[in-house]
Motif scaffolding. Structure first.
Motif, PDB file in Angstrom:
ATOM      1  N   LEU A  25       0.814  -0.784   0.050  1.00 37.97           N
ATOM      2  CA  LEU A  25       0.355  -0.237   0.096  1.00 37.97           C
ATOM      3  C   LEU A  25       0.705   1.327   0.107  1.00 37.97           C
ATOM      4  CD1 LEU A  25      -2.893  -0.741   2.674  1.00 37.97           C
ATOM      5  CD2 LEU A  25      -3.204  -1.216   0.138  1.00 37.97           C
ATOM      6  N   LEU A  26       0.616   2.231  -0.520  1.00 33.11           N
ATOM      7  CA  LEU A  26       1.241   3.608  -0.660  1.00 33.11           C
ATOM      8  C   LEU A  26       0.054   4.643   0.645  1.00 33.11           C
ATOM      9  CD1 LEU A  26       0.947   4.430  -4.291  1.00 33.11           C
ATOM     10  CD2 LEU A  26       2.495   3.158  -2.993  1.00 33.11           C
ATOM     11  N   PRO A  27       0.917   5.060   1.212  1.00 34.29           N
ATOM     12  CA  PRO A  27       0.895   5.867   2.433  1.00 34.29           C
ATOM     13  C   PRO A  27       0.288   7.549   1.842  1.00 34.29           C
ATOM     14  CG  PRO A  27       2.933   5.959   2.598  1.00 34.29           C
ATOM     15  CD  PRO A  27       2.499   4.935   0.995  1.00 34.29           C
ATOM     16  N   ILE A  28      -1.032   7.176   1.363  1.00 35.92           N
ATOM     17  CA  ILE A  28      -1.317   8.652   0.554  1.00 35.92           C
ATOM     18  C   ILE A  28      -2.923   8.378   1.041  1.00 35.92           C
ATOM     19  CG2 ILE A  28       0.340   8.876  -1.359  1.00 35.92           C
ATOM     20  CD1 ILE A  28      -1.485   7.104  -3.049  1.00 35.92           C
ATOM     21  N   ALA A  29      -3.444   9.432   0.159  1.00 34.63           N
ATOM     22  CA  ALA A  29      -4.984   9.279   0.904  1.00 34.63           C
ATOM     23  C   ALA A  29      -5.618   8.934  -0.155  1.00 34.63           C
ATOM     24  CB  ALA A  29      -5.969  10.904   0.106  1.00 34.63           C
ATOM     25  N   VAL A  46       4.039  -1.319   2.986  1.00 33.99           N
ATOM     26  CA  VAL A  46       3.956   0.266   3.344  1.00 33.99           C
ATOM     27  C   VAL A  46       5.162   1.092   2.778  1.00 33.99           C
ATOM     28  CG1 VAL A  46       2.814   2.163   4.243  1.00 33.99           C
ATOM     29  CG2 VAL A  46       3.123   0.251   5.578  1.00 33.99           C
ATOM     30  N   THR A  47       5.179   1.231   1.722  1.00 28.18           N
ATOM     31  CA  THR A  47       6.060   2.392   0.383  1.00 28.18           C
ATOM     32  C   THR A  47       6.583   3.829   1.527  1.00 28.18           C
ATOM     33  OG1 THR A  47       4.958   3.795  -0.817  1.00 28.18           O
ATOM     34  CG2 THR A  47       5.474   0.890  -2.003  1.00 28.18           C
ATOM     35  N   CYS A  48       7.408   3.639   1.238  1.00 29.41           N
ATOM     36  CA  CYS A  48       8.584   4.954   1.509  1.00 29.41           C
ATOM     37  C   CYS A  48       8.814   5.707   0.949  1.00 29.41           C
ATOM     38  CB  CYS A  48       9.396   5.053   2.152  1.00 29.41           C
ATOM     39  SG  CYS A  48      10.209   5.759   3.900  1.00 29.41           S
ATOM     40  N   SER A  49       8.221   7.658   0.129  1.00 29.17           N
ATOM     41  CA  SER A  49       8.412   8.702  -0.192  1.00 29.17           C
ATOM     42  C   SER A  49       9.586   9.219  -0.252  1.00 29.17           C
ATOM     43  CB  SER A  49       7.395   8.866  -1.590  1.00 29.17           C
ATOM     44  OG  SER A  49       6.643   9.837  -0.144  1.00 29.17           O
ATOM     45  N   PRO A  50      10.480  10.409  -0.966  1.00 27.89           N
ATOM     46  CA  PRO A  50      10.616  11.041  -0.742  1.00 27.89           C
ATOM     47  C   PRO A  50       9.912  12.407   0.196  1.00 27.89           C
ATOM     48  CG  PRO A  50      11.711  10.839  -2.950  1.00 27.89           C
ATOM     49  CD  PRO A  50      10.536   9.306  -2.354  1.00 27.89           C
ATOM     50  N   ARG A  51       9.318  11.938  -0.864  1.00 22.49           N
ATOM     51  CA  ARG A  51       8.274  13.623  -0.455  1.00 22.49           C
ATOM     52  C   ARG A  51       8.177  13.764   1.235  1.00 22.49           C
ATOM     53  NH1 ARG A  51       2.461  14.894  -3.624  1.00 22.49           N
ATOM     54  NH2 ARG A  51       2.188  16.904  -2.396  1.00 22.49           N
ATOM     55  N   HIS A  52       7.302  12.403   1.532  1.00 20.98           N
ATOM     56  CA  HIS A  52       7.093  12.756   2.521  1.00 20.98           C
ATOM     57  C   HIS A  52       7.419  11.804   3.690  1.00 20.98           C
ATOM     58  CE1 HIS A  52       3.049  14.752   0.635  1.00 20.98           C
ATOM     59  NE2 HIS A  52       2.928  13.068   1.022  1.00 20.98           N
ATOM     60  N   PHE A 102      11.113  -3.852   5.896  1.00 21.16           N
ATOM     61  CA  PHE A 102      11.856  -3.736   4.032  1.00 21.16           C
ATOM     62  C   PHE A 102      12.610  -2.896   4.020  1.00 21.16           C
ATOM     63  CE2 PHE A 102      11.394  -3.858  -1.311  1.00 21.16           C
ATOM     64  CZ  PHE A 102      11.285  -5.365  -1.334  1.00 21.16           C
ATOM     65  N   VAL A 103      13.983  -3.441   3.282  1.00 22.24           N
ATOM     66  CA  VAL A 103      14.854  -2.507   3.211  1.00 22.24           C
ATOM     67  C   VAL A 103      15.323  -1.969   2.211  1.00 22.24           C
ATOM     68  CG1 VAL A 103      17.946  -1.482   3.716  1.00 22.24           C
ATOM     69  CG2 VAL A 103      16.044  -2.551   5.978  1.00 22.24           C
ATOM     70  N   VAL A 104      15.085  -0.431   1.483  1.00 22.49           N
ATOM     71  CA  VAL A 104      15.259  -0.141   0.515  1.00 22.49           C
ATOM     72  C   VAL A 104      16.097   0.883  -0.189  1.00 22.49           C
ATOM     73  CG1 VAL A 104      13.078  -0.555  -0.762  1.00 22.49           C
ATOM     74  CG2 VAL A 104      12.836   1.429  -0.061  1.00 22.49           C
ATOM     75  N   GLY A 105      16.874   1.152  -0.667  1.00 20.16           N
ATOM     76  CA  GLY A 105      17.835   2.794  -0.665  1.00 20.16           C
ATOM     77  C   GLY A 105      16.958   3.250  -1.085  1.00 20.16           C
ATOM     78  N   GLY A 106      16.218   3.748  -1.457  1.00 25.43           N
ATOM     79  CA  GLY A 106      15.136   5.433  -1.597  1.00 25.43           C
ATOM     80  C   GLY A 106      15.266   5.666  -3.277  1.00 25.43           C
ATOM     81  N   ASP A 107      14.036   7.139  -3.610  1.00 26.53           N
ATOM     82  CA  ASP A 107      14.325   7.078  -4.570  1.00 26.53           C
ATOM     83  C   ASP A 107      15.016   8.778  -4.747  1.00 26.53           C
ATOM     84  OD1 ASP A 107      12.099   8.160  -3.729  1.00 26.53           O
ATOM     85  OD2 ASP A 107      10.688   7.764  -6.078  1.00 26.53           O
ATOM     86  N   VAL A 297      -1.953  13.570  -1.217  1.00 27.93           N
ATOM     87  CA  VAL A 297      -1.267  12.210  -2.823  1.00 27.93           C
ATOM     88  C   VAL A 297       0.044  13.117  -3.263  1.00 27.93           C
ATOM     89  CG1 VAL A 297      -1.705  11.553  -4.948  1.00 27.93           C
ATOM     90  CG2 VAL A 297      -3.918  12.347  -4.049  1.00 27.93           C
ATOM     91  N   THR A 298       0.685  10.942  -3.218  1.00 26.89           N
ATOM     92  CA  THR A 298       1.539  11.722  -3.601  1.00 26.89           C
ATOM     93  C   THR A 298       2.363  11.201  -4.971  1.00 26.89           C
ATOM     94  OG1 THR A 298       4.366  12.100  -3.315  1.00 26.89           O
ATOM     95  CG2 THR A 298       2.914  10.086  -2.551  1.00 26.89           C
ATOM     96  N   SER A 299       3.841  10.347  -5.231  1.00 28.60           N
ATOM     97  CA  SER A 299       3.727   9.539  -6.544  1.00 28.60           C
ATOM     98  C   SER A 299       3.549   8.200  -6.540  1.00 28.60           C
ATOM     99  CB  SER A 299       4.516  10.204  -7.410  1.00 28.60           C
ATOM    100  OG  SER A 299       5.748   9.514  -6.392  1.00 28.60           O
ATOM    101  N   ALA A 300       3.060   7.523  -6.894  1.00 30.93           N
ATOM    102  CA  ALA A 300       2.821   5.639  -6.896  1.00 30.93           C
ATOM    103  C   ALA A 300       3.932   5.260  -6.488  1.00 30.93           C
ATOM    104  CB  ALA A 300       2.068   5.379  -7.437  1.00 30.93           C
ATOM    105  N   GLY A 301       4.810   4.588  -5.780  1.00 34.30           N
ATOM    106  CA  GLY A 301       5.802   3.520  -4.928  1.00 34.30           C
ATOM    107  C   GLY A 301       7.526   4.134  -5.496  1.00 34.30           C
ATOM    108  N   GLU A 302       8.023   3.390  -5.406  1.00 30.30           N
ATOM    109  CA  GLU A 302       9.537   3.776  -5.101  1.00 30.30           C
ATOM    110  C   GLU A 302      10.068   2.749  -5.771  1.00 30.30           C
ATOM    111  OE1 GLU A 302       9.608   1.374  -0.874  1.00 30.30           O
ATOM    112  OE2 GLU A 302       8.214   3.344  -2.538  1.00 30.30           O
ATOM    113  N   PRO A 303      11.011   3.688  -5.933  1.00 33.63           N
ATOM    114  CA  PRO A 303      11.629   3.000  -6.416  1.00 33.63           C
ATOM    115  C   PRO A 303      13.329   1.498  -5.860  1.00 33.63           C
ATOM    116  CG  PRO A 303      12.539   4.055  -8.015  1.00 33.63           C
ATOM    117  CD  PRO A 303      11.781   4.259  -6.986  1.00 33.63           C
ATOM    118  N   LEU A 304      13.209   0.254  -5.816  1.00 32.82           N
ATOM    119  CA  LEU A 304      13.655  -0.218  -5.131  1.00 32.82           C
ATOM    120  C   LEU A 304      14.763  -0.643  -4.616  1.00 32.82           C
ATOM    121  CD1 LEU A 304      11.054  -3.241  -5.501  1.00 32.82           C
ATOM    122  CD2 LEU A 304      10.951  -1.219  -3.757  1.00 32.82           C
ATOM    123  N   ALA A 305      15.420   0.160  -5.231  1.00 34.05           N
ATOM    124  CA  ALA A 305      17.285   0.586  -4.738  1.00 34.05           C
ATOM    125  C   ALA A 305      17.746   0.261  -3.767  1.00 34.05           C
ATOM    126  CB  ALA A 305      18.242   2.041  -5.849  1.00 34.05           C
TER     127      ALA A 305
END
Length: 305
Positions: A25-29, A46-52, A102-107, A297-305
């Motif tokens: 899931l994306l933690p958005i509206a 639960v994903t993680c975005s640089p915006r939030h 879940f450990v990702v690099g982040g975008d 609302v933010t963009s969907a998903g993040e690259p899993l680097a």
């Protein structure tokens, strides 16, 4: 789906939640309404975005835990400021009873602190008293748009000793997943792997996601399908039946197959859950509806680097 495959899928999804199916899931509206379409106790990542930042992910995780879900927050290394920030985050996860991350690099282009990539964060968490019991890492059967294949393989080899399982990037056809899994089996990869598949969604949105994530082989697979352009203009949703069919008999095999499915829902939960139930014959009740909290609302998903 034939009866043998339906039975295999039913058996796979009837296993304990941590080894069967995970819904991203994306933690958005709208996240809360989406979550309420899932059965009580479902595994939700639960994903993680640089915006939030990580805070939004942690807040969403707290709400989901309170509603009875088994929660797997994404921890983006580039959004972790320093050791003190890591201590704070791990402390909050422990307080919530969250034992999987879940450990990702982040975008984000530049790291905010001391952890420029997922491996650095894994190393910092290794041996930590509050390290979650299970930690997952991403893998890339279709490659990464910014990292060459040899570097990805070296990175996976280094992460394998620090993680407990892997999740594949979003794929729209089975061939890259199966070829990559066989290659890793021969290379001796011991990490259990979840196959990353899309949920049920509008074809236009599906193609936009694939293009944004740089999934070239899967985009070409969509284009090869008869009448793909015509289907993009129709309201009927995409369903990943053709992707799931070749994977079903490999579900539940941690050595040469996949321990389960990681479903990239992009918060299109209700049709996706109904589709899986229909394919497996499983019947479950959604959790009670909760009043949603407004989110930007933010963009969907993040690259899993």
């Amino acid at each position: 789906m034939n009866e043998a495959n339906r039975a295999a899928l039913t058996a796979a999804l009837a296993r304990p939640m941590e080894s069967a199916i995970r819904y991203e899931l994306l933690p958005i509206a709208g996240m809360q309404e989406a979550a309420c379409e899932l059965p009580h106790g479902a595994v939700v990542t639960v994903t993680c975005s640089p915006r939030h930042g990580l805070e939004r992910t942690l807040q969403a995780s707290e709400w989901l835990v309170g509603e009875g879900f088994r929660v797997v927050p994404h921890l983006a290394a580039r959004l972790m400021r320093d050791r003190a920030h890591l201590e704070q985050v791990l402390g909050r996860l422990a307080a919530l009873g969250i034992d999987d991350a879940f450990v990702v690099g982040g975008d984000t282009e530049r790291p905010l602190g001391a952890y420029p990539h997922g491996l650095a964060l894994l190393e910092a968490m290794d041996g930590h008293a509050r390290r979650p019991a299970r930690i997952g890492v991403p893998v890339y059967p279709e490659g990464h748009p910014r990292v060459e294949a040899m570097a990805l393989q070296r990175d996976l080899a280094a992460k394998a000793g620090l993680a407990d399982y892997a999740v594949s990037q979003l794929c729209f056809e089975a061939a890259p997943l199966l070829a990559w899994r066989e290659q890793q089996r021969r290379a001796g990869l011991s990490l259990p792997v979840y196959a990353g598949i899309p949920g049920v969604m509008e074809p236009r949105r599906l193609l936009a996601i694939a293009l944004r994530l740089g999934l070239g082989p899967s985009v070409r697979a969509l284009q090869r399908q008869s009448g793909w352009l015509a289907r993009l203009l129709k309201p009927s949703p995409y369903r990943p039946d053709a992707l799931l069919e070749p994977l079903v008999t490999l579900l539940g095999d941690p050595l040469g197959g996949f321990v389960g499915l990681h479903v990239y829902t992009f918060n299109r939960v209700a049709p996706t859950h109904r589709w899986l139930e229909d394919r497996s014959g499983l019947v479950s009740s959604p959790s009670a509806t909760i009043e949603p909290e407004g989110r930007a609302v933010t963009s969907a998903g993040e690259p899993l680097a």
